[in-house]
Design a protein around this motif. Structure first.
Motif, short mmCIF file in Angstrom:
data_model
loop_
_atom_site.label_atom_id
_atom_site.label_comp_id
_atom_site.label_asym_id
_atom_site.label_seq_id
_atom_site.Cartn_x
_atom_site.Cartn_y
_atom_site.Cartn_z
N LEU A 184 -5.99 -5.22 1.96
CA LEU A 184 -6.47 -5.46 0.60
C LEU A 184 -5.87 -6.73 -0.01
N GLY A 185 -4.92 -7.34 0.68
CA GLY A 185 -4.30 -8.56 0.16
C GLY A 185 -3.58 -8.33 -1.15
N LEU A 186 -2.76 -7.29 -1.20
CA LEU A 186 -2.10 -6.93 -2.46
C LEU A 186 -0.83 -7.73 -2.74
N ARG A 187 -0.34 -8.49 -1.77
CA ARG A 187 0.90 -9.24 -1.99
C ARG A 187 0.75 -10.18 -3.19
N ARG A 188 1.71 -10.04 -4.13
CA ARG A 188 1.80 -10.84 -5.35
C ARG A 188 0.59 -10.66 -6.28
N THR A 189 -0.10 -9.54 -6.16
CA THR A 189 -1.19 -9.22 -7.10
C THR A 189 -0.70 -8.15 -8.06
N THR A 190 -1.56 -7.76 -8.99
CA THR A 190 -1.21 -6.75 -10.00
C THR A 190 -1.88 -5.43 -9.68
N VAL A 191 -1.09 -4.37 -9.66
CA VAL A 191 -1.59 -3.03 -9.38
C VAL A 191 -1.14 -2.10 -10.51
N VAL A 192 -2.07 -1.28 -10.99
CA VAL A 192 -1.75 -0.27 -12.00
C VAL A 192 -1.63 1.07 -11.31
N ILE A 193 -0.55 1.79 -11.61
CA ILE A 193 -0.29 3.06 -10.94
C ILE A 193 0.23 4.06 -11.96
N GLU A 194 -0.19 5.32 -11.84
CA GLU A 194 0.29 6.34 -12.76
C GLU A 194 1.76 6.61 -12.53
N SER A 195 2.46 6.99 -13.59
CA SER A 195 3.89 7.24 -13.52
C SER A 195 4.22 8.58 -14.19
N PRO A 196 5.07 9.42 -13.56
CA PRO A 196 5.85 9.15 -12.35
C PRO A 196 4.99 9.17 -11.09
N CYS A 197 5.45 8.38 -10.11
CA CYS A 197 4.70 8.24 -8.86
C CYS A 197 5.64 8.46 -7.69
N ASP A 198 5.07 8.80 -6.55
CA ASP A 198 5.84 8.97 -5.33
C ASP A 198 6.62 7.68 -5.07
N TRP A 199 7.95 7.78 -4.94
CA TRP A 199 8.76 6.57 -4.83
C TRP A 199 8.58 5.86 -3.50
N VAL A 200 8.05 6.54 -2.48
CA VAL A 200 7.75 5.85 -1.21
C VAL A 200 6.68 4.79 -1.44
N ILE A 201 5.66 5.14 -2.23
CA ILE A 201 4.59 4.18 -2.56
C ILE A 201 5.17 3.01 -3.35
N LEU A 202 6.03 3.32 -4.32
CA LEU A 202 6.63 2.26 -5.14
C LEU A 202 7.48 1.32 -4.29
N ARG A 203 8.23 1.86 -3.34
CA ARG A 203 9.07 1.02 -2.48
C ARG A 203 8.22 0.10 -1.61
N LEU A 204 7.10 0.61 -1.09
CA LEU A 204 6.23 -0.22 -0.26
C LEU A 204 5.61 -1.35 -1.08
N LEU A 205 5.19 -1.04 -2.30
CA LEU A 205 4.62 -2.07 -3.16
C LEU A 205 5.67 -3.11 -3.55
N GLU A 206 6.87 -2.64 -3.80
CA GLU A 206 7.95 -3.57 -4.14
C GLU A 206 8.27 -4.50 -2.97
N ALA A 207 8.27 -3.94 -1.74
CA ALA A 207 8.55 -4.76 -0.56
C ALA A 207 7.49 -5.84 -0.36
#
Length: 351
Positions: A184-207
């Motif tokens: 999806l080419g998400l690197r350095r793009t903006t993603v909206v996610i509901e919170s609280p969220c599974d922290w595994v997903i958050l860590r992958l997006l942060e990486a």
């Protein structure tokens, strides 16, 4: 002990009766259990049947015997009550092992699933049906039988329908999400996610250096629609990640009216949606409409895992997408996930 089919069920009944006696005793220091003859007379079974039930409990460490005295139950130790410890992580680990506790996090501190599940029984049966071959036909995106079952399982109408070619199965959920971030080419793009969220997903997006905007869930288990609309109007949102029916880790069920309103808003803005369907099987009602039922399937991707409702024996993750077919196939080929064909077939039969 050699038993007939009938006796097999009898000793299980005696076993359950004894476990009930032990659990009712609670934290008693010692509990003297009925003798072999007393229990045999009380339950109208043979002494050998009672003895076998006691031997099972002895192997589990729940019962011990004293010569010429009888059987006694071990004192049960109640784990630390929630919140009484000073260390939060220790409290989580302690309570994850409490009897009857179901851990929903993707990073389970304890494996709570039994190994003698129907999945393994199906797998053993399939191993007898399918002789072992030196090399199976390579299916980099997953076993065709399982992909076909999943496509049918997620099809709800002539509009919201999927084909086997739209399903991609990976070794685990993390690997599948990493592929999605790349495709999806998400690197350095903006993603909206509901919170609280599974922290595994958050860590992958942060990486992946994704700019994550967390949209907090309100007390009623709903999302602030005005805030979501404001974000869609003011930010270059590449993707919106939302739960299908259950919001985790809170475990709240979003009202159907609110799901419709979210789908309508996302449709008006033409937003791409990645639906988190990992926890839908935990919805007891079973017939609750999913968010995807109200979304445009041509602007939708769905990801999930078998692990939450089958157990640790089925750690595979999967994604459904009608688009980027060549890119998804290329990334799955590059990953070269090593998945057991027999286990995938067993999951398909189980589903």
């Amino acid at each position: 002990m050699k038993t007939t089919g009938k006796d097999h069920f009898v000793y299980q009944a005696v076993y359950r009766y004894l476990t009930l006696l032990i659990s009712e005793a609670g934290r008693s220091a010692t509990l003297r259990l009925p003798s072999l003859r007393q229990l045999a007379d009380r339950l109208n079974v043979s002494i050998s049947t009672v003895q076998y039930a006691y031997s099972l409990l002895e192997k589990e460490g729940r019962v011990y015997s004293i010569a010429k005295s009888g059987y006694y139950a071990q004192a049960s130790i109640t784990p630390e009550s929630p919140g009484s410890g000073s260390d939060l992580l220790e409290t989580v680990y302690v309570n994850a092992r409490r009897p009857g506790m179901c851990v929903l996090s993707a990073d389970d501190p304890a494996s709570l699933q039994p190994l003698d599940s129907p999945l393994l029984m199906l797998e053993r049966e399939l191993l007898r049906q399918y002789p072992r071959q030196p090399q199976w036909q390579v299916q980099p995106c997953g076993e065709l039988e399982l992909r076909t079952v999943l496509a049918a399982r997620y099809t709800s109408s002539t509009v919201h329908c999927w084909q086997a070619d739209d399903v991609y199965i990976g070794a685990d959920l993390r690997g599948v999400l990493e592929i999605l971030i790349a495709v999806l080419g998400l690197r350095r793009t903006t993603v909206v996610i509901e919170s609280p969220c599974d922290w595994v997903i958050l860590r992958l997006l942060e990486a992946a250096e994704v700019h994550v905007i967390e949209l907090p869930m309100l007390a009623e288990g709903v999302i602030d629609l005005q805030q979501l609309e404001s974000l869609l109007n003011s930010e270059p949102v590449r993707l919106v990640i939302l739960s299908s029916v259950l919001s985790m880790p809170r475990g709240s069920l979003m009202p159907d009216v609110h799901r419709r309103a979210i789908a309508r808003l996302l449709g008006e803005h033409g937003s791409w949606v990645l639906e988190n369907d990992c926890y839908s099987e935990l919805d007891d009602s079973g017939d609750t409409p999913r968010l995807r039922d109200y979304l445009d399937p041509d602007r939708l991707l769905v990801f999930s895992s078998f692990e939450k409702f089958i157990g640790a024996e089925a750690p595979y993750g999967f994604v459904l997408s009608r688009h980027w077919r060549s890119e998804l196939q290329r990334h799955f080929l590059l990953r070269a996930f090593r998945l057991s064909p027999i286990r995938q077939k067993a999951i398909a039969r189980l589903l």
